[in-house]
Design a protein around this motif. Structure first.
Motif, mmCIF file in Angstrom:
data_model
loop_
_atom_site.group_PDB
_atom_site.id
_atom_site.type_symbol
_atom_site.label_atom_id
_atom_site.label_comp_id
_atom_site.label_asym_id
_atom_site.label_seq_id
_atom_site.Cartn_x
_atom_site.Cartn_y
_atom_site.Cartn_z
ATOM 1 N N VAL A 1 -1.171 81.200 24.821
ATOM 2 C CA VAL A 1 -1.160 82.662 24.898
ATOM 3 C C VAL A 1 0.320 83.015 25.038
ATOM 4 O O VAL A 1 0.902 82.858 26.110
ATOM 5 C CB VAL A 1 -1.963 83.172 26.120
ATOM 6 C CG1 VAL A 1 -1.898 84.691 26.184
ATOM 7 C CG2 VAL A 1 -3.410 82.709 26.049
ATOM 8 N N PRO A 2 0.937 83.434 23.934
ATOM 9 C CA PRO A 2 2.405 83.471 23.941
ATOM 10 C C PRO A 2 2.996 84.640 24.720
ATOM 11 O O PRO A 2 2.414 85.720 24.786
ATOM 12 C CB PRO A 2 2.735 83.624 22.446
ATOM 13 C CG PRO A 2 1.573 84.371 21.877
ATOM 14 C CD PRO A 2 0.363 83.909 22.656
ATOM 15 N N LEU A 3 4.154 84.367 25.290
ATOM 16 C CA LEU A 3 4.974 85.435 25.869
ATOM 17 C C LEU A 3 5.350 86.367 24.718
ATOM 18 O O LEU A 3 5.796 85.899 23.663
ATOM 19 C CB LEU A 3 6.248 84.801 26.458
ATOM 20 C CG LEU A 3 7.277 85.732 27.085
ATOM 21 C CD1 LEU A 3 6.713 86.373 28.356
ATOM 22 C CD2 LEU A 3 8.560 84.961 27.421
ATOM 23 N N ASN A 4 5.130 87.673 24.882
ATOM 24 C CA ASN A 4 5.466 88.599 23.795
ATOM 25 C C ASN A 4 6.724 89.404 24.117
ATOM 26 O O ASN A 4 7.352 89.200 25.160
ATOM 27 C CB ASN A 4 4.246 89.474 23.432
ATOM 28 C CG ASN A 4 3.821 90.390 24.591
ATOM 29 O OD1 ASN A 4 4.643 90.925 25.312
ATOM 30 N ND2 ASN A 4 2.499 90.549 24.745
ATOM 31 N N PRO B 1 1.544 83.850 16.297
ATOM 32 C CA PRO B 1 1.067 82.786 17.202
ATOM 33 C C PRO B 1 2.098 82.537 18.302
ATOM 34 O O PRO B 1 1.743 82.271 19.455
ATOM 35 C CB PRO B 1 0.943 81.567 16.293
ATOM 36 C CG PRO B 1 0.987 82.087 14.889
ATOM 37 C CD PRO B 1 1.683 83.407 14.916
ATOM 38 N N VAL B 2 3.391 82.634 17.942
ATOM 39 C CA VAL B 2 4.481 82.588 18.919
ATOM 40 C C VAL B 2 5.407 83.746 18.560
ATOM 41 O O VAL B 2 5.859 83.838 17.422
ATOM 42 C CB VAL B 2 5.243 81.245 18.834
ATOM 43 C CG1 VAL B 2 6.496 81.289 19.696
ATOM 44 C CG2 VAL B 2 4.338 80.102 19.264
ATOM 45 N N ASP B 3 5.673 84.631 19.507
ATOM 46 C CA ASP B 3 6.516 85.791 19.209
ATOM 47 C C ASP B 3 7.952 85.312 18.984
ATOM 48 O O ASP B 3 8.579 84.748 19.897
ATOM 49 C CB ASP B 3 6.454 86.776 20.391
ATOM 50 C CG ASP B 3 7.095 88.124 20.059
ATOM 51 O OD1 ASP B 3 8.138 88.130 19.393
ATOM 52 O OD2 ASP B 3 6.559 89.163 20.496
ATOM 53 N N PRO B 4 8.503 85.525 17.769
ATOM 54 C CA PRO B 4 9.830 84.964 17.470
ATOM 55 C C PRO B 4 10.967 85.567 18.296
ATOM 56 O O PRO B 4 12.086 85.053 18.284
ATOM 57 C CB PRO B 4 10.021 85.282 15.974
ATOM 58 C CG PRO B 4 9.090 86.401 15.681
ATOM 59 C CD PRO B 4 7.930 86.271 16.636
#
Ligand SMILES: CC(C)(COP(=O)(O)OP(=O)(O)OC[C@H]1O[C@@H](n2cnc3c(N)ncnc32)[C@H](O)[C@@H]1OP(=O)(O)O)[C@@H](O)C(=O)NCCC(=O)NCCS
Length: 277
Positions: free
Chosen positions: A207-210, A163-166
């Motif tokens: 829409v997370p930054l990957n 959901p959020v790129d660590p």
């Protein structure tokens, strides 16, 4: 030599592969003017990658940012097609070199290679912002809307798993710190965050930054071209691909397909009697 002077055949041959990168002659190996012995004794691999690609010595801050981007992209496990493809390849009896090529070959626009287009997007936003006087958010809205009129998915954003790129926030924090020290501008980290915020407007989940989008911000800060953003991702991911392919090779598995043989793909064609009637 003037332009009109005839060029000897020997000179023509010497110019054929002329290069500003390596200077090799019997007993001599120099890369970008640095003797290989000097590099062996005093250089780390990331600084040598910078030297080879850029021809200069990175500052400690630049080397640290490049290292962080490359460390972050090393691996994403066998769920990542680049890793799975390499592991499958090696069970077919090919060597590790072929397995690496197989994995790297699937790093395309949607998986691993999106950093190239993402940096193009960031550069377009930076240009738009520089050429207008209504600020970054307005430039982001204009450029993102333009891109999205052509393609639904913006490169460098969204993730199938996380959901959020660590990896994204720690990488941008490193850019922030380097910007505070004056080592980079911080402009690309601001653009990346602004695009993420714009894409997430009015949505319950962002829409997370990957990883491709976060490393593209670092490569932009460091002045790499979009093409090299992809190239550097491939270099980094090759490490993970090699480790996974070597592990799979060591297991002795043979002809391992994408799923266990007990699971069969759902058949969607005509029923058996249809073909014979
Ligand atoms: C990575 C990716 C394939 C994941 O796709 P996915 O898991 O199938 O995501 P979904 O299509 O289910 O998207 C979920 C929602 O987020 C939106 N979304 C996801 N990625 C988006 C993107 N890159 N740009 C704009 N919107 C995006 C989708 O429109 C969808 O919205 P909806 O709920 O209103 O329909 C996809 O995000 C993508 O193609 N990203 C761009 C390529 C890229 O950066 N690849 C590197 C991945 S690490």
């Amino acid at each position: 030599m003037s332009d009109n002077e005839p060029v000897s055949e020997h000179e023509k041959m010497a110019r054929w592969w002329s290069t500003a990168i390596s200077d090799i002659s019997p007993g001599v190996i120099r890369l970008r003017g640095h003797d290989i012995v000097e590099l062996i004794h005093g250089w780390d691999l990331v600084s040598v990658i910078w030297l080879m690609l850029r021809g200069t010595t990175p500052s400690p801050e630049e080397a640290a940012l490049l290292q962080a981007a490359m460390v972050a992209s090393v691996d994403h496990g066998p769920q990542a097609p680049s890793i799975a493809a390499a592991r499958m390849a090696v069970t077919c009896g090919v060597g590790l070199n072929n397995a690496i090529a197989t994995g790297v070959n699937v790093l395309g626009d949607v998986h691993g290679g999106a950093g190239q287009q993402c940096l193009e997007l960031y550069l377009e936003i930076a240009d738009d912002e520089a050429g207008s006087n209504d600020g970054l958010d307005a430039a982001v809205a204009r450029v993102v809307d333009r891109w999205r009129s052509r393609q639904h998915y913006l490169p460098g954003f969204g993730h199938r798993f996380h959901p959020v790129d660590p990896r994204a926030a720690p990488l941008l924090q490193l850019v922030d710190r380097a910007a505070e020290q004056g080592a980079v501008s911080g402009r690309f980290a601001r653009i990346a965050r602004a695009v993420e915020a714009y894409l997430s407007l009015g949505r319950p989940r962002p829409v997370p930054l990957n990883i491709d989008g976060a490393t593209a911000a670092i490569y932009g800060e460091l002045g790499f071209t979009p093409q090299l953003a992809r190239g550097l991702f491939c270099l980094s991911r090759s490490v993970g691909i090699l480790a996974h392919a070597a592990e799979e090779q060591g297991s002795g598995a043979r002809i391992k397909g994408p799923m266990p043989p007990s699971v069969l793909p759902a058949y969607t064609g005509p029923p058996p009697d249809h073909a014979t009637s």
